[in-house]
Design a protein around this motif. Structure first.
Motif, PDB file in Angstrom:
ATOM      1  N   ALA A   1       0.960  -0.090  -6.289  1.00 16.37           N
ATOM      2  CA  ALA A   1      -0.457   0.226  -6.144  1.00 16.37           C
ATOM      3  C   ALA A   1      -1.336  -0.881  -6.720  1.00 16.37           C
ATOM      4  O   ALA A   1      -2.513  -0.986  -6.382  1.00 16.37           O
ATOM      5  CB  ALA A   1      -0.775   1.556  -6.830  1.00 16.37           C
TER       6      ALA A   1
ATOM      7  N   ALA B   1       1.983   0.138   5.373  1.00 15.17           N
ATOM      8  CA  ALA B   1       2.352  -1.200   4.899  1.00 15.17           C
ATOM      9  C   ALA B   1       3.476  -1.125   3.875  1.00 15.17           C
ATOM     10  O   ALA B   1       4.454  -1.883   3.937  1.00 15.17           O
ATOM     11  CB  ALA B   1       1.132  -1.895   4.290  1.00 15.17           C
TER      12      ALA B   1
ATOM     13  N   ARG C   1      -3.096   3.708   6.121  1.00 18.06           N
ATOM     14  CA  ARG C   1      -2.831   2.293   6.430  1.00 18.06           C
ATOM     15  C   ARG C   1      -2.015   1.649   5.332  1.00 18.06           C
ATOM     16  O   ARG C   1      -1.046   0.927   5.595  1.00 18.06           O
ATOM     17  CB  ARG C   1      -4.161   1.550   6.602  1.00 18.06           C
ATOM     18  CG  ARG C   1      -4.010   0.077   6.924  1.00 18.06           C
ATOM     19  CD  ARG C   1      -5.342  -0.650   6.875  1.00 18.06           C
ATOM     20  NE  ARG C   1      -5.957  -0.579   5.559  1.00 18.06           N
ATOM     21  CZ  ARG C   1      -5.574  -1.324   4.519  1.00 18.06           C
ATOM     22  NH1 ARG C   1      -4.567  -2.174   4.630  1.00 18.06           N
ATOM     23  NH2 ARG C   1      -6.194  -1.207   3.355  1.00 18.06           N
ATOM     24  N   GLU C   2      -2.386   1.904   4.067  1.00 20.26           N
ATOM     25  CA  GLU C   2      -1.641   1.334   2.939  1.00 20.26           C
ATOM     26  C   GLU C   2      -0.214   1.874   2.897  1.00 20.26           C
ATOM     27  O   GLU C   2       0.731   1.146   2.593  1.00 20.26           O
ATOM     28  CB  GLU C   2      -2.371   1.636   1.632  1.00 20.26           C
ATOM     29  CG  GLU C   2      -3.706   0.909   1.520  1.00 20.26           C
ATOM     30  CD  GLU C   2      -4.454   1.245   0.245  1.00 20.26           C
ATOM     31  OE1 GLU C   2      -3.888   1.966  -0.605  1.00 20.26           O
ATOM     32  OE2 GLU C   2      -5.612   0.790   0.084  1.00 20.26           O
TER      33      GLU C   2
ATOM     34  N   THR D   1      -7.010   1.489  -2.312  1.00 15.60           N
ATOM     35  CA  THR D   1      -7.271   2.924  -2.164  1.00 15.60           C
ATOM     36  C   THR D   1      -6.236   3.738  -2.920  1.00 15.60           C
ATOM     37  O   THR D   1      -6.584   4.706  -3.624  1.00 15.60           O
ATOM     38  CB  THR D   1      -7.274   3.316  -0.680  1.00 15.60           C
ATOM     39  OG1 THR D   1      -8.305   2.595   0.000  1.00 15.60           O
ATOM     40  CG2 THR D   1      -7.517   4.814  -0.507  1.00 15.60           C
ATOM     41  N   ARG D   2      -4.990   3.361  -2.796  1.00 21.04           N
ATOM     42  CA  ARG D   2      -3.929   4.090  -3.511  1.00 21.04           C
ATOM     43  C   ARG D   2      -4.126   3.981  -5.023  1.00 21.04           C
ATOM     44  O   ARG D   2      -4.012   4.983  -5.750  1.00 21.04           O
ATOM     45  CB  ARG D   2      -2.551   3.553  -3.109  1.00 21.04           C
ATOM     46  CG  ARG D   2      -1.372   4.311  -3.734  1.00 21.04           C
ATOM     47  CD  ARG D   2      -0.065   3.839  -3.138  1.00 21.04           C
ATOM     48  NE  ARG D   2      -0.046   4.078  -1.707  1.00 21.04           N
ATOM     49  CZ  ARG D   2       0.300   5.248  -1.150  1.00 21.04           C
ATOM     50  NH1 ARG D   2       0.633   6.266  -1.915  1.00 21.04           N
ATOM     51  NH2 ARG D   2       0.308   5.386   0.161  1.00 21.04           N
TER      52      ARG D   2
ATOM     53  N   GLU E   1      -7.623   5.019   5.096  1.00 22.74           N
ATOM     54  CA  GLU E   1      -7.250   3.857   4.293  1.00 22.74           C
ATOM     55  C   GLU E   1      -5.894   4.066   3.628  1.00 22.74           C
ATOM     56  O   GLU E   1      -5.053   3.173   3.583  1.00 22.74           O
ATOM     57  CB  GLU E   1      -8.316   3.588   3.228  1.00 22.74           C
ATOM     58  CG  GLU E   1      -9.560   2.905   3.767  1.00 22.74           C
ATOM     59  CD  GLU E   1      -9.238   1.546   4.358  1.00 22.74           C
ATOM     60  OE1 GLU E   1      -8.651   0.707   3.652  1.00 22.74           O
ATOM     61  OE2 GLU E   1      -9.549   1.325   5.545  1.00 22.74           O
TER      62      GLU E   1
ATOM     63  N   ALA F   1      -4.551  -5.371  -1.551  1.00 27.71           N
ATOM     64  CA  ALA F   1      -4.653  -4.567  -0.332  1.00 27.71           C
ATOM     65  C   ALA F   1      -4.089  -3.161  -0.504  1.00 27.71           C
ATOM     66  O   ALA F   1      -3.792  -2.488   0.480  1.00 27.71           O
ATOM     67  CB  ALA F   1      -3.968  -5.258   0.851  1.00 27.71           C
ATOM     68  N   GLN F   2      -3.909  -2.710  -1.740  1.00 28.89           N
ATOM     69  CA  GLN F   2      -3.503  -1.331  -2.003  1.00 28.89           C
ATOM     70  C   GLN F   2      -4.538  -0.625  -2.880  1.00 28.89           C
ATOM     71  O   GLN F   2      -4.217   0.265  -3.661  1.00 28.89           O
ATOM     72  CB  GLN F   2      -2.125  -1.305  -2.671  1.00 28.89           C
ATOM     73  CG  GLN F   2      -0.976  -1.682  -1.753  1.00 28.89           C
ATOM     74  CD  GLN F   2      -0.741  -0.644  -0.659  1.00 28.89           C
ATOM     75  OE1 GLN F   2      -0.727   0.545  -0.912  1.00 28.89           O
ATOM     76  NE2 GLN F   2      -0.555  -1.111   0.573  1.00 28.89           N
TER      77      GLN F   2
END
Length: 306
Positions: A248, A23, A19-20, A255-256, A16, A252-253
């Motif tokens: 962060a 992006a 992926r972030e 997880t970070r 995850e 859609a961020q």
């Protein structure tokens, strides 16, 4: 995502986070391409428009100073050719693009949090408490921060960026773009002399967070601190750039953001509350509960810079 095996939990989080990171890593190259595109008139994205507006505004201020004018007056009318040329040069600076992107994202996140969760983008409950502090130094810093945050939100709506709000490195780089080609550099000298990074909004926020000392943990609640103080406090706790902390908080961020908050020492339930504010409809990484702050820091570092 509630898995018993630690290695499986971390593998999911690594995927995850990667992926972030991909992006976020694509943001500046895409910005550079779109800002220079002949089809830019067809692009209506709010962040892109704000970044372009801020960079042109910076160019106008530098050009005004180079002609001996007050930078706050900018340049207009027949004078637009010079700032347009300078803006094109500034758009090639990846660090400046990334900085403006983070500011644009922060402004839009602040507006979204206000609309969705009634979080005031200027005067948060925590800032109110700091203004009422018995410590005159903290109260004074908080008042100055309030004024700076109000100006920031107004500037964002106008797609402007006062040049004094740039970090020192970016400020001097922007000025250097025209310094060599100016016959009389006295205006630029005055601009540089008046510059004080510590009185910028980001400088004031950093000083306020530092003055709070251990109490800065109170700023790790978005609804209590607001995005401006939250991002500065999170960056200080995690020892990351403030821009990373702001991004962060983007949708859609999750997880970070969850990993950064875990590194800062927040409990899983407290992290969940922040994620719900940032992205109420998002899928939240519950596996964070199985991680220690140390392991979260390792995963975050392995995920690479944004």
């Amino acid at each position: 995502m509630d898995l018993a095996a630690d290695h499986a939990v971390e593998a999911i989080l690594r995927d995850e986070l990667a992926r972030e990171a991909r992006a976020l890593g694509s943001v500046v190259p895409v910005l550079r391409h779109l800002l220079g595109s002949e089809a830019r008139g067809l692009v209506s994205d709010a962040i892109l428009a704000r970044v372009r507006g801020m960079i042109f505004d910076l160019a106008s201020q530098v050009c005004a100073a180079s002609e001996g004018r007050d930078p706050a007056t900018r340049l207009s009318g027949a004078d637009l050719a010079a700032p347009e040329r300078l803006a094109e040069a500034l758009m090639a600076d990846e660090a400046l693009l990334a900085f403006c992107h983070a500011l644009a994202a922060e402004g839009l996140i602040a507006e979204r949090l206000h609309q969705q969760s009634a979080i005031d983008p200027v005067l948060s409950p925590l800032l109110q408490e700091l203004i009422a502090s018995e410590d005159p130094a903290i109260a004074g810093l908080a008042m100055s921060t309030l004024a700076a945050q109000s100006r920031f939100m107004q500037s964002q709506r106008r797609m402007e960026l006062p040049i004094g709000e740039l970090p020192a490195e970016l400020f001097h780089t922007a000025v250097a773009q025209v310094q060599g080609g100016v016959a009389d550099g006295s205006g630029l000298v005055r601009l540089q002399t008046a510059y004080d990074e510590g009185t910028s909004r980001l400088g004031l926020l950093a000083r306020l967070v530092a003055a709070m000392r251990r109490g800065a943990v109170a700023a790790l609640g978005l609804d209590h601190a607001g995005i401006a103080l939250f991002a500065s406090a999170l960056a200080a706790q995690v020892r990351s750039s403030r821009g990373e902390a702001v991004l962060a908080c983007h949708e859609a961020q999750g997880t970070r953001l969850a990993l950064m908050l875990r590194v800062a020492g927040l409990s899983p339930s407290a992290i969940e509350r922040q994620l719900l504010l940032v992205d109420p409809a998002g899928l939240h990484p519950r596996a964070i509960a199985a991680l220690s702050p140390e392991r979260a820091a390792a995963l975050l570092a392995a995920g690479g810079p944004v």
